[in-house]
Design a protein around this motif. Structure first.
Motif, PDB file in Angstrom:
ATOM      1  N   TYR A 273       0.839  -1.203   0.000  1.00 21.07           N
ATOM      2  CA  TYR A 273       0.000   0.000   0.000  1.00 21.07           C
ATOM      3  C   TYR A 273       0.873   1.253   0.000  1.00 21.07           C
ATOM      4  O   TYR A 273       0.633   2.198  -0.770  1.00 21.07           O
ATOM      5  N   LYS A 277       1.298   4.184  -2.793  1.00 22.93           N
ATOM      6  CA  LYS A 277       0.936   5.547  -2.401  1.00 22.93           C
ATOM      7  C   LYS A 277       2.094   6.520  -2.625  1.00 22.93           C
ATOM      8  O   LYS A 277       1.903   7.651  -3.077  1.00 22.93           O
ATOM      9  N   TRP A 278       3.306   6.065  -2.333  1.00 26.57           N
ATOM     10  CA  TRP A 278       4.485   6.921  -2.437  1.00 26.57           C
ATOM     11  C   TRP A 278       4.999   6.971  -3.882  1.00 26.57           C
ATOM     12  O   TRP A 278       5.684   7.918  -4.267  1.00 26.57           O
ATOM     13  N   CYS A 318      -6.284   2.309   6.123  1.00 24.12           N
ATOM     14  CA  CYS A 318      -5.964   3.151   4.965  1.00 24.12           C
ATOM     15  C   CYS A 318      -5.809   4.613   5.375  1.00 24.12           C
ATOM     16  O   CYS A 318      -4.865   5.303   4.950  1.00 24.12           O
ATOM     17  N   ASP A 322      -2.403   6.753   5.073  1.00 25.39           N
ATOM     18  CA  ASP A 322      -2.417   8.011   4.322  1.00 25.39           C
ATOM     19  C   ASP A 322      -1.875   9.163   5.172  1.00 25.39           C
ATOM     20  O   ASP A 322      -1.132  10.023   4.679  1.00 25.39           O
TER      21      ASP A 322
END
Length: 351
Positions: A273, A277-278, A318, A322
């Motif tokens: 994840y 995301k990064w 999540c 985040d």
């Protein structure tokens, strides 16, 4: 939590220079608490305590919980109403390298803390922060409940089970009277958040690899853990202390503060994840070197906290991940870390 309860309360916090301790210190400062910290100096070059200027909003003493006389003197001088014990050797792998330091800090540190409380009359509520790893772990699917046996196969986990037993013994031996301090212990899951640079922890290892543009090296991608943002258990501790302070022995017990079952996930899902995301193109690889034993599966049953405290997690996994990405991006962009961290605390409270 009730912010007005914490205004002007005198709070003695051990471990205030650590990752969780720094988040909690900032939270209590924002509530107007009169805060005294007692801890070793931060043990990493980069650390939240220094970056967020945590010491500027509190009394801060660099000291060792293994030094009984100094701890007693400091606590007596401050005369707190509330004591929160977070100082610890917090890592499983470090406990294999130095078991004596682990036991002396986590067991005798707890003894010294409670002995210091026993010698003053101002304290009304005490919380000892241990670990989800304090339970005798048989790798079962069901979460562990607060009344199940203490244990732990590695020195860290075992020392936290011992700390729980010390807490129970002191509570039953010295803190039973009507006017005495009320003592509880708390066990959280795998806590994550911005500002953690501890060695051998997943989130710091991931973001270090991101910055170095190297593949993330993962020891045990299939290990299942109860992941939660650092603010989740802290909110539980604060709520418990309010009830302990006001209602007393009814809440003087052990308490689990973990995530919902849906957020008990394997390591590889967390890594994947965050990589997506990064936008980390290098991916991750499994560390094939020989590793000391760690539990493969760990869950907490949080029914007691939900039923008796009305506490439950606010952020799902999540949202937690985040917020961590946002925190580290802000760090890389030279944002005000104190303001950033306090802002995430406000966001959590308003959720």
């Amino acid at each position: 939590m009730n912010r007005s309860f914490w205004k002007d309360k005198k709070v003695f916090l051990t471990g205030h220079t650590g990752f969780k301790g720094s988040w909690l210190s900032l939270w209590l400062q924002s509530c107007g608490s009169i805060l005294m910290g007692y801890s070793l100096a931060p043990n990493t070059k980069l650390n939240l305590f220094d970056l967020a200027l945590v010491a500027e909003g509190m009394n801060s003493e660099i000291g060792d919980v293994r030094d009984l006389e100094r701890l007693k003197k400091t606590m007596k001088y401050f005369s707190p109403e509330i004591v929160i014990h977070m100082a610890a050797q917090p890592l499983v792998r470090t406990s294999y390298k130095d078991p004596v330091d682990t036991y002396s800090t986590n067991v005798m540190g707890t003894v010294n803390l409670l002995e210091s409380v026993r010698n003053i009359n101002s304290v009304k509520a005490v919380v000892n922060v241990t670990s989800d790893k304090c339970y005798e772990n048989n790798e079962r699917i069901l979460g562990y409940r607060e009344d199940e046996p203490m244990g732990g196969n590695d020195p860290y986990s075992n020392s936290k089970g011992c700390s729980e037993l010390v807490t129970k013994a002191f509570r039953n031996s010295f803190f039973c009277d009507l006017g005495s301090a009320k003592i509880a212990s708390v066990r959280a899951g795998n806590v994550i958040g911005g500002g953690d640079w501890a060695e051998d922890r997943l989130i710091p290892d991931i973001f270090k690899s991101f910055q170095e543009k190297k593949p993330v090296l993962i020891r045990n991608p299939d290990a299942i853990r109860p992941w939660q943002h650092v603010l989740e258990p802290l909110s539980g501790y604060l709520l418990l202390i309010e009830r302990l302070y006001i209602e007393g022995n009814k809440f003087a017990d052990g308490w689990n503060f973990g995530p919902m079952n849906d957020d008990v996930k394997p390591v590889n899902e967390i890594v994947e994840y965050l990589i997506e995301k990064w936008g980390h193109k290098e991916g991750y690889i499994k560390d094939i070197s020989v590793q000391p034993h760690e539990a493969q599966l760990l869950r907490l049953d949080i029914s007691k906290a939900k039923d008796k405290l009305g506490w439950e997690p606010k952020w799902d996994l999540c949202k937690s991940l985040d917020s961590i990405v946002d925190w580290y991006e802000a760090l890389l962009n030279n944002k005000d870390i104190r303001a950033l961290t306090l802002n995430q605390i406000n966001q959590f409270e308003e959720h």
